[in-house]
Design a protein around this motif. Structure first.
Motif, PDB file in Angstrom:
ATOM      1  N   SER A 101      47.823  43.618  53.649  1.00 10.97           N
ATOM      2  CA  SER A 101      46.370  43.670  53.496  1.00 10.97           C
ATOM      3  C   SER A 101      45.949  43.487  52.044  1.00 10.97           C
ATOM      4  CB  SER A 101      45.845  45.030  54.013  1.00 10.97           C
ATOM      5  OG  SER A 101      46.259  45.277  55.324  1.00 10.97           O
ATOM      6  N   ARG A 102      46.712  42.722  51.293  1.00 11.33           N
ATOM      7  CA  ARG A 102      46.458  42.666  49.854  1.00 11.33           C
ATOM      8  C   ARG A 102      45.327  41.720  49.461  1.00 11.33           C
ATOM      9  NH1 ARG A 102      50.829  39.639  46.234  1.00 11.33           N
ATOM     10  NH2 ARG A 102      50.792  37.550  47.118  1.00 11.33           N
ATOM     11  N   ASN A 103      44.677  41.121  50.439  1.00 10.04           N
ATOM     12  CA  ASN A 103      43.545  40.252  50.134  1.00 10.04           C
ATOM     13  C   ASN A 103      42.240  40.918  50.534  1.00 10.04           C
ATOM     14  OD1 ASN A 103      42.227  37.992  49.163  1.00 10.04           O
ATOM     15  ND2 ASN A 103      43.467  36.543  50.322  1.00 10.04           N
ATOM     16  N   ASN A 104      41.134  40.244  50.216  1.00 13.58           N
ATOM     17  CA  ASN A 104      39.787  40.694  50.574  1.00 13.58           C
ATOM     18  C   ASN A 104      39.308  39.814  51.728  1.00 13.58           C
ATOM     19  OD1 ASN A 104      37.044  41.202  50.807  1.00 13.58           O
ATOM     20  ND2 ASN A 104      36.571  40.894  48.637  1.00 13.58           N
ATOM     21  N   PRO A 105      39.455  40.248  52.975  1.00 11.84           N
ATOM     22  CA  PRO A 105      39.113  39.393  54.119  1.00 11.84           C
ATOM     23  C   PRO A 105      37.634  39.053  54.184  1.00 11.84           C
ATOM     24  CG  PRO A 105      39.548  41.645  54.839  1.00 11.84           C
ATOM     25  CD  PRO A 105      39.960  41.569  53.401  1.00 11.84           C
ATOM     26  N   ILE A 106      36.776  39.913  53.642  1.00 12.96           N
ATOM     27  CA  ILE A 106      35.338  39.634  53.639  1.00 12.96           C
ATOM     28  C   ILE A 106      35.062  38.398  52.790  1.00 12.96           C
ATOM     29  CG2 ILE A 106      33.060  40.550  53.050  1.00 12.96           C
ATOM     30  CD1 ILE A 106      34.355  43.378  53.349  1.00 12.96           C
ATOM     31  N   ALA A 107      35.643  38.375  51.602  1.00 11.43           N
ATOM     32  CA  ALA A 107      35.439  37.245  50.692  1.00 11.43           C
ATOM     33  C   ALA A 107      36.061  35.971  51.237  1.00 11.43           C
ATOM     34  CB  ALA A 107      36.014  37.571  49.320  1.00 11.43           C
TER      35      ALA A 107
END
Length: 362
Positions: free
Chosen positions: A164-170
């Protein structure tokens, strides 16, 4: 638990008073389409900026946007403000830095940061006291440092795994212009199939890009300018809620698009040329910057030029049409891999000697 309306001055004032924050005035600022941003003046005359996220956009209540986006902004600002920042300071760009983090109320989605100044670079571009060429060079060098120094930084919280190391919203939001490009092309008489093809071939990559940390909304409107009379001028990078792991080409392409528009409509001060040259100089001869990177950067620039001026007008209808035409022609040339024409595009024609060297690398 007391609830506060943090979309207006009165509600924020009540919140601050309840939390023993010494404020003498609260001013709602006009900038920003997504959030509610305030300048708060303290009793000692100092100021800070408060930013509040709602589940919908400020100027489009029909557009839902997860307010958890602000959690990611806090995560990167805390990291960049710490002594163990993944972004090392450099004497060559010591006047450029991210906004300093002050506090965050996660339940209210209310962020406090330093006040970086009352003008952004888009508004200040025409100020004759500003050395635009110097600013473009500084910003490009700083951005290159972000992309290389924070290459392995994770946006995951302490309790999240590396999956989960990314920003899924962005990641989701950033495809907006690709998803809706067909509307701009249809509006100005172009075949929307080009937009669908570009979205399928390039827009789809945004979901899996994982080269480095990207600011996610790097454009002159998110760069605050303070003390134009001083040398060097202070530049503060704000609005990090779209921070994500991705390809550096999109940060460069977005800034290049807005620099092109500023140069075209507000005086031709050379921001685009100096920014593009300085970025390549700062990155040096790395394995990342080759033909594939150049293709992504050019595509992102062209999508931006063809789409956003139809939403945020820079000039009249005919000038907007000409911008869409430029974007369309550039996208067609990229898809046909006609690099001679791509290098002669309004994006690259003044830097083609530098950027043609990328074509010899993958």
């Amino acid at each position: 638990m007391t609830s506060y309306d943090l979309t207006d001055e009165k509600g924020l004032q009540q919140y601050l008073e309840a939390n023993q924050f010494p404020a003498t005035s609260v001013q709602l600022l006009s900038g920003g389409n997504a959030n509610y941003v305030f300048r708060v003046t303290k009793h000692d005359g100092s100021t800070s900026i408060f930013k509040h996220a709602e589940p919908v956009l400020k100027f489009n209540k029909d557009f839902a946007l997860d307010p958890a986006r602000m959690d990611y902004e806090v995560r990167i600002l805390e990291a960049l403000s710490s002594r163990r920042s993944p972004l090392p300071t450099s004497p060559t760009t010591s006047n450029v830095r991210p906004a300093r983090f002050s506090s965050y109320d996660q339940s209210e989605k209310l962020l406090e940061i330093e006040d970086g100044g009352r003008r952004n670079l888009k508004d200040a571009y025409t100020d004759p006291k500003l050395d635009i060429l110097y600013i473009g060079e500084q910003l490009a060098t700083w951005l290159a440092t972000l992309h290389t120094a924070a290459r392995n930084f994770s946006l995951a919280s302490a309790h999240e795994g590396q999956d989960s190391r990314n920003n899924p919203i962005a990641v989701n939001v950033y495809r907006y212009s690709y998803n809706d490009l067909h509307t701009a092309l249809t509006q100005f008489g172009h075949d929307p199939q080009l937009a669908f093809l570009v979205n399928e071939k390039f827009g789809s990559l945004l979901a899996t890009d994982d080269e480095c940390i990207c600011h996610g909304d790097f454009w002159p409107g998110n760069i605050l300018v303070r003390d134009a009379e001083l040398q060097p001028v202070e530049l503060t990078i704000v609005d990090w809620e779209m921070v994500r792991r991705g390809t550096s080409a999109t940060d460069v392409g977005q800034f290049a698009a807005e620099a092109f528009l500023l140069d075209r409509f507000r005086g031709g001060r050379g921001l685009l040329r100096v920014f593009l040259n300085a970025y390549i100089a700062a990155r040096g001869h790395t394995e990342v910057l080759g033909k594939a990177w150049l293709m992504r950067m050019v595509v992102h620039w062209a999508v931006h030029i063809a789409f956003w001026p139809t939403r945020i007008a820079w000039s009249g209808q005919e000038e907007t049409r000409s911008l869409v035409d430029v974007g369309v022609i550039t996208l067609q040339n990229v898809l046909e891999e006609d690099w001679e024409k791509v290098l002669e595009s309004p994006l690259l024609r003044d830097v083609k000697e530098t950027y043609s060297t990328l074509l010899s690398r993958p």
